[in-house]
Design an enzyme around this catalytic site. Structure first.
Site, PDB file in Angstrom:
ATOM      1  N   ASN A 133       0.870  -1.172   0.000  1.00 40.47           N
ATOM      2  CA  ASN A 133       0.000   0.000   0.000  1.00 40.47           C
ATOM      3  C   ASN A 133       0.912   1.229   0.000  1.00 40.47           C
ATOM      4  O   ASN A 133       1.366   1.676   1.052  1.00 40.47           O
ATOM      5  CB  ASN A 133      -0.878  -0.073   1.258  1.00 40.47           C
ATOM      6  CG  ASN A 133      -1.762   1.137   1.445  1.00 40.47           C
ATOM      7  OD1 ASN A 133      -1.634   2.136   0.744  1.00 40.47           O
ATOM      8  ND2 ASN A 133      -2.657   1.058   2.413  1.00 40.47           N
ATOM      9  N   ARG A 177      -2.595  -1.664  -3.448  1.00 37.55           N
ATOM     10  CA  ARG A 177      -3.552  -0.565  -3.467  1.00 37.55           C
ATOM     11  C   ARG A 177      -3.135   0.339  -4.620  1.00 37.55           C
ATOM     12  O   ARG A 177      -1.984   0.772  -4.699  1.00 37.55           O
ATOM     13  CB  ARG A 177      -3.482   0.201  -2.155  1.00 37.55           C
ATOM     14  CG  ARG A 177      -4.287   1.461  -2.179  1.00 37.55           C
ATOM     15  CD  ARG A 177      -4.170   2.190  -0.871  1.00 37.55           C
ATOM     16  NE  ARG A 177      -4.860   3.464  -0.935  1.00 37.55           N
ATOM     17  CZ  ARG A 177      -4.427   4.557  -0.326  1.00 37.55           C
ATOM     18  NH1 ARG A 177      -3.328   4.528   0.388  1.00 37.55           N
ATOM     19  NH2 ARG A 177      -5.113   5.670  -0.411  1.00 37.55           N
ATOM     20  N   HIS A 179     -10.598   6.395  -0.668  1.00 31.33           N
ATOM     21  CA  HIS A 179     -10.650   5.598   0.571  1.00 31.33           C
ATOM     22  C   HIS A 179     -11.505   4.340   0.401  1.00 31.33           C
ATOM     23  O   HIS A 179     -12.032   3.800   1.370  1.00 31.33           O
ATOM     24  CB  HIS A 179     -11.196   6.426   1.767  1.00 31.33           C
ATOM     25  CG  HIS A 179     -10.260   7.478   2.252  1.00 31.33           C
ATOM     26  ND1 HIS A 179     -10.685   8.733   2.636  1.00 31.33           N
ATOM     27  CD2 HIS A 179      -8.912   7.485   2.404  1.00 31.33           C
ATOM     28  CE1 HIS A 179      -9.650   9.459   3.007  1.00 31.33           C
ATOM     29  NE2 HIS A 179      -8.559   8.731   2.872  1.00 31.33           N
ATOM     30  N   HIS A 190     -14.110   8.064   7.598  1.00 21.44           N
ATOM     31  CA  HIS A 190     -12.681   7.734   7.586  1.00 21.44           C
ATOM     32  C   HIS A 190     -11.937   9.019   7.896  1.00 21.44           C
ATOM     33  O   HIS A 190     -11.819   9.906   7.043  1.00 21.44           O
ATOM     34  CB  HIS A 190     -12.280   7.164   6.214  1.00 21.44           C
ATOM     35  CG  HIS A 190     -10.811   6.868   6.113  1.00 21.44           C
ATOM     36  ND1 HIS A 190     -10.314   5.586   6.034  1.00 21.44           N
ATOM     37  CD2 HIS A 190      -9.733   7.687   6.092  1.00 21.44           C
ATOM     38  CE1 HIS A 190      -8.989   5.633   5.976  1.00 21.44           C
ATOM     39  NE2 HIS A 190      -8.613   6.901   6.003  1.00 21.44           N
ATOM     40  N   HIS A 224      -5.155  11.271   8.116  1.00 22.50           N
ATOM     41  CA  HIS A 224      -4.536  12.462   7.507  1.00 22.50           C
ATOM     42  C   HIS A 224      -5.427  12.960   6.380  1.00 22.50           C
ATOM     43  O   HIS A 224      -5.679  14.137   6.238  1.00 22.50           O
ATOM     44  CB  HIS A 224      -3.153  12.116   6.950  1.00 22.50           C
ATOM     45  CG  HIS A 224      -2.113  12.075   8.021  1.00 22.50           C
ATOM     46  ND1 HIS A 224      -1.334  10.977   8.258  1.00 22.50           N
ATOM     47  CD2 HIS A 224      -1.733  13.012   8.917  1.00 22.50           C
ATOM     48  CE1 HIS A 224      -0.508  11.248   9.251  1.00 22.50           C
ATOM     49  NE2 HIS A 224      -0.733  12.468   9.682  1.00 22.50           N
ATOM     50  N   GLY A 225      -5.853  12.001   5.553  1.00 26.53           N
ATOM     51  CA  GLY A 225      -6.911  12.280   4.587  1.00 26.53           C
ATOM     52  C   GLY A 225      -8.221  11.954   5.279  1.00 26.53           C
ATOM     53  O   GLY A 225      -8.239  11.130   6.200  1.00 26.53           O
ATOM     54  N   ARG A 275      -5.167  19.352   3.703  1.00 30.58           N
ATOM     55  CA  ARG A 275      -6.012  19.700   2.551  1.00 30.58           C
ATOM     56  C   ARG A 275      -7.249  20.465   3.012  1.00 30.58           C
ATOM     57  O   ARG A 275      -7.800  20.195   4.075  1.00 30.58           O
ATOM     58  CB  ARG A 275      -6.453  18.423   1.823  1.00 30.58           C
ATOM     59  CG  ARG A 275      -5.374  17.840   0.957  1.00 30.58           C
ATOM     60  CD  ARG A 275      -5.773  16.473   0.447  1.00 30.58           C
ATOM     61  NE  ARG A 275      -5.159  15.414   1.219  1.00 30.58           N
ATOM     62  CZ  ARG A 275      -5.454  14.127   1.122  1.00 30.58           C
ATOM     63  NH1 ARG A 275      -6.375  13.722   0.283  1.00 30.58           N
ATOM     64  NH2 ARG A 275      -4.827  13.235   1.865  1.00 30.58           N
ATOM     65  N   ASP A 331      -1.179  17.618  12.724  1.00 24.85           N
ATOM     66  CA  ASP A 331      -1.391  16.430  13.546  1.00 24.85           C
ATOM     67  C   ASP A 331      -2.427  16.749  14.617  1.00 24.85           C
ATOM     68  O   ASP A 331      -2.222  17.625  15.459  1.00 24.85           O
ATOM     69  CB  ASP A 331      -0.049  16.033  14.178  1.00 24.85           C
ATOM     70  CG  ASP A 331      -0.124  14.660  14.810  1.00 24.85           C
ATOM     71  OD1 ASP A 331      -1.114  14.386  15.524  1.00 24.85           O
ATOM     72  OD2 ASP A 331       0.791  13.866  14.576  1.00 24.85           O
ATOM     73  N   ALA A 332      -3.528  15.999  14.590  1.00 26.04           N
ATOM     74  CA  ALA A 332      -4.612  16.274  15.541  1.00 26.04           C
ATOM     75  C   ALA A 332      -4.135  16.164  16.988  1.00 26.04           C
ATOM     76  O   ALA A 332      -4.599  16.905  17.861  1.00 26.04           O
ATOM     77  CB  ALA A 332      -5.771  15.307  15.285  1.00 26.04           C
ATOM     78  N   GLU A 390     -10.467   6.556  15.175  1.00 31.24           N
ATOM     79  CA  GLU A 390     -10.261   5.445  16.115  1.00 31.24           C
ATOM     80  C   GLU A 390      -9.772   5.908  17.472  1.00 31.24           C
ATOM     81  O   GLU A 390     -10.011   5.253  18.472  1.00 31.24           O
ATOM     82  CB  GLU A 390      -9.205   4.477  15.548  1.00 31.24           C
ATOM     83  CG  GLU A 390      -9.683   3.676  14.370  1.00 31.24           C
ATOM     84  CD  GLU A 390      -8.513   3.031  13.619  1.00 31.24           C
ATOM     85  OE1 GLU A 390      -7.516   2.668  14.260  1.00 31.24           O
ATOM     86  OE2 GLU A 390      -8.620   2.911  12.384  1.00 31.24           O
ATOM     87  N   GLU A 420      -6.766  -1.333   5.257  1.00 37.41           N
ATOM     88  CA  GLU A 420      -6.864  -1.301   3.786  1.00 37.41           C
ATOM     89  C   GLU A 420      -6.202  -2.521   3.164  1.00 37.41           C
ATOM     90  O   GLU A 420      -6.415  -2.813   1.985  1.00 37.41           O
ATOM     91  CB  GLU A 420      -6.195  -0.023   3.243  1.00 37.41           C
ATOM     92  CG  GLU A 420      -6.966   1.224   3.615  1.00 37.41           C
ATOM     93  CD  GLU A 420      -6.242   2.515   3.259  1.00 37.41           C
ATOM     94  OE1 GLU A 420      -5.016   2.598   3.473  1.00 37.41           O
ATOM     95  OE2 GLU A 420      -6.896   3.445   2.775  1.00 37.41           O
TER      96      GLU A 420
HETATM   97  P1  ADP Z   1      -3.354   8.001   7.170  1.00 31.04           P
HETATM   98  O1  ADP Z   1      -4.525   8.707   6.563  1.00 31.04           O
HETATM   99  O2  ADP Z   1      -2.032   8.559   6.752  1.00 31.04           O
HETATM  100  O3  ADP Z   1      -3.431   6.491   7.130  1.00 31.04           O
HETATM  101  P2  ADP Z   1      -3.995   7.748   9.972  1.00 31.04           P
HETATM  102  O4  ADP Z   1      -5.222   6.986   9.738  1.00 31.04           O
HETATM  103  O5  ADP Z   1      -2.867   7.070  10.679  1.00 31.04           O
HETATM  104  O6  ADP Z   1      -3.430   8.437   8.672  1.00 31.04           O
HETATM  105  O7  ADP Z   1      -4.410   9.049  10.811  1.00 31.04           O
HETATM  106  C1  ADP Z   1      -3.512  10.059  11.101  1.00 31.04           C
HETATM  107  C2  ADP Z   1      -4.213  11.093  11.963  1.00 31.04           C
HETATM  108  O8  ADP Z   1      -4.672  10.470  13.165  1.00 31.04           O
HETATM  109  C3  ADP Z   1      -3.308  12.250  12.393  1.00 31.04           C
HETATM  110  O9  ADP Z   1      -3.993  13.492  12.298  1.00 31.04           O
HETATM  111  C4  ADP Z   1      -3.056  11.952  13.862  1.00 31.04           C
HETATM  112  O10 ADP Z   1      -2.862  13.134  14.582  1.00 31.04           O
HETATM  113  C5  ADP Z   1      -4.345  11.310  14.256  1.00 31.04           C
HETATM  114  N1  ADP Z   1      -4.206  10.540  15.495  1.00 31.04           N
HETATM  115  C6  ADP Z   1      -3.473   9.448  15.720  1.00 31.04           C
HETATM  116  N2  ADP Z   1      -3.552   9.080  17.026  1.00 31.04           N
HETATM  117  C7  ADP Z   1      -4.362   9.993  17.621  1.00 31.04           C
HETATM  118  C8  ADP Z   1      -4.826  10.198  18.958  1.00 31.04           C
HETATM  119  N3  ADP Z   1      -4.477   9.376  19.944  1.00 31.04           N
HETATM  120  N4  ADP Z   1      -5.641  11.245  19.178  1.00 31.04           N
HETATM  121  C9  ADP Z   1      -5.972  12.082  18.197  1.00 31.04           C
HETATM  122  N5  ADP Z   1      -5.574  11.959  16.939  1.00 31.04           N
HETATM  123  C10 ADP Z   1      -4.772  10.934  16.649  1.00 31.04           C
END
Ligand code: ADP
Length: 398
Positions: free
Chosen positions: A17, A97, A185, A212, A215-216, A245, A287-288, A335, A383
């Protein structure tokens, strides 16, 4: 039609992927699709690093170090070199993917040169992803020349959307050229559609929104496990606010930047794809987690806007579905952030959503209150599994 692959007792399926800045991989036992090993490399293009491996064969990567500054190609090669040394596993097929399948590819396809030509023709529709997906296919073909390979598309899941959900209100000649809403997605949504019946029972057949949020970020409205509407569009820039984005904005704003401000298209693209979203609004981070930990008002505003956009777009999905029977959160933010889920839950109270605070904080599979009208679930994104399933269906005799 290809001959089915004969499998030995230790046959395994390789799944790759390749994202815009990452390469994830997974090995699944061909028999039963038990995961043997999975992991990935992140940060390609800046500081590429191997994020580690999990599973019973994780030891394959013990002591392995990815050279600093590895490119996509080098990172993929490094991964394949590690996997080549597995002596108790026999690779029997690989699945990839591939982000864009264009208007015609609505199912996984067996890769050959003519398929590669079609997929190369779609690079312009997904320039940040498609070249890496195709490079991964070529790298596997070089490492294991006779290994059958399957391409699974992010767009394919949404080809079931009714025509109106795919149309933009632009001149029909452009629509006929393929300028339609594809949605993305799809492999993540396929996984949720696969596992939801085992979690939600009959409700999985009903009107479901899957959020979903990684990041995206995008939403998919599903009926009986099939996509009927989605927030991403012709590209993965549309819909929800994301890490970097902007999501849906007035197209007139894009024209204004080009025509009135004299900006070059590449600079506008940089703003909308890489300097907007959580990063742009907060001015702090994409980053959240960083924003949740920050006391800056702009960090709070960025998170508020993120949740608001999910709520607004969910309203649109509910309208497309004609109601709501279940809501699913998946991917990084979906999640793991109870706080963002709670904000979205509050915004959707009118739709029958009410979260149970303790379950939400504990990241339970079902986080809604017992007496809430609409159950809400948290389901880990995967995925790679739907790709492995598709590979097994395509190549392995039952
Ligand atoms: P991708 O789309 O690259 O697969 P992910 O599904 O791993 O990305 O999601 C990344 C996002 O999830 C980032 O914004 C990150 O900050 C956020 N994230 C990961 N762990 C946590 C957490 N414990 N609390 C809040 N946000 C989180």
């Amino acid at each position: 039609m290809m001959q089915p692959v004969t499998r030995s007792a230790n046959a395994a399926i390789l799944v790759l992927n390749a994202g815009s800045s990452s390469v994830k991989f997974a090995l699944f036992e061909a028999d039963g699709l038990r995961p043997l090993c999975r992991g990935g490399i992140e940060g390609i293009g800046s500081r590429a690093r191997f994020g580690g491996a999990s599973g019973s064969r994780a030891h394959l990567f013990d002591g392995a170090e990815l050279p600093e500054g590895s490119s996509h190609e080098a990172a993929t090669q490094w991964l394949l070199d590690r996997l080549r040394w597995v002596d108790d596993i026999e690779l029997c097929a690989a699945g990839h993917r591939v982000v864009h399948g264009g208007p015609d590819l609505s199912k996984p396809v067996v890769i050959d040169e003519s398929v590669m030509t079609i997929l190369e023709g779609l690079i312009a529709l997904a320039p940040a992803h498609q070249p890496h997906n195709l490079a991964a296919i070529r790298a596997v073909a070089e490492a294991w020349p006779s290994l059958p390979q399957l391409a699974c598309f992010d767009t394919a899941f949404h080809r079931t959307m009714p025509r109106l959900a795919q149309l933009f209100a632009i001149p029909h000649a452009l629509t006929d050229e393929g300028l339609v809403r594809y949605g993305f997605h799809g492999l993540s949504y396929q996984h949720i559609a696969d596992v939801l019946p085992g979690i939600a029972g009959e409700r999985a057949k009903g009107r479901v929104i899957v959020a979903h949020l990684g990041h995206g970020a995008s939403l998919c409205a599903m009926r009986d496990g099939r996509s009927v509407a989605t927030t991403m569009g012709f590209t993965a820039l549309d819909g929800l606010m994301m890490g970097m984005r902007c999501g849906a904005i007035d197209a007139g704003l894009v024209l204004y930047l080009i025509e009135q401000r004299g900006m070059a298209p590449a600079d506008v693209s940089e703003i909308l794809n890489r300097r907007s979203g959580l990063l742009g609004v907060s001015g702090i981070s994409n980053d959240a987690r960083t924003l949740l930990a920050s006391k800056e008002p702009r960090a709070a505003e960025a998170l508020d806007l993120f949740a608001y956009r999910v709520v607004r777009e969910s309203g649109s999905m509910i309208a497309a579905l004609g109601g709501l029977d279940a809501f699913v959160f998946t991917a990084g933010i979906g999640e793991r952030s109870a706080q963002i889920r709670a904000a979205i839950g509050r915004g959707l109270a009118w739709a029958g959503i009410r979260l149970d605070e303790d379950r939400n904080v504990a990241h339970d599979t079902r986080i809604s209150a017992d007496d809430a009208q609409v159950p809400v679930y948290v389901i880990p994104a995967d995925e790679e599994r739907p790709i492995a399933r598709a590979v097994a269906v395509q190549f392995l005799p039952a």
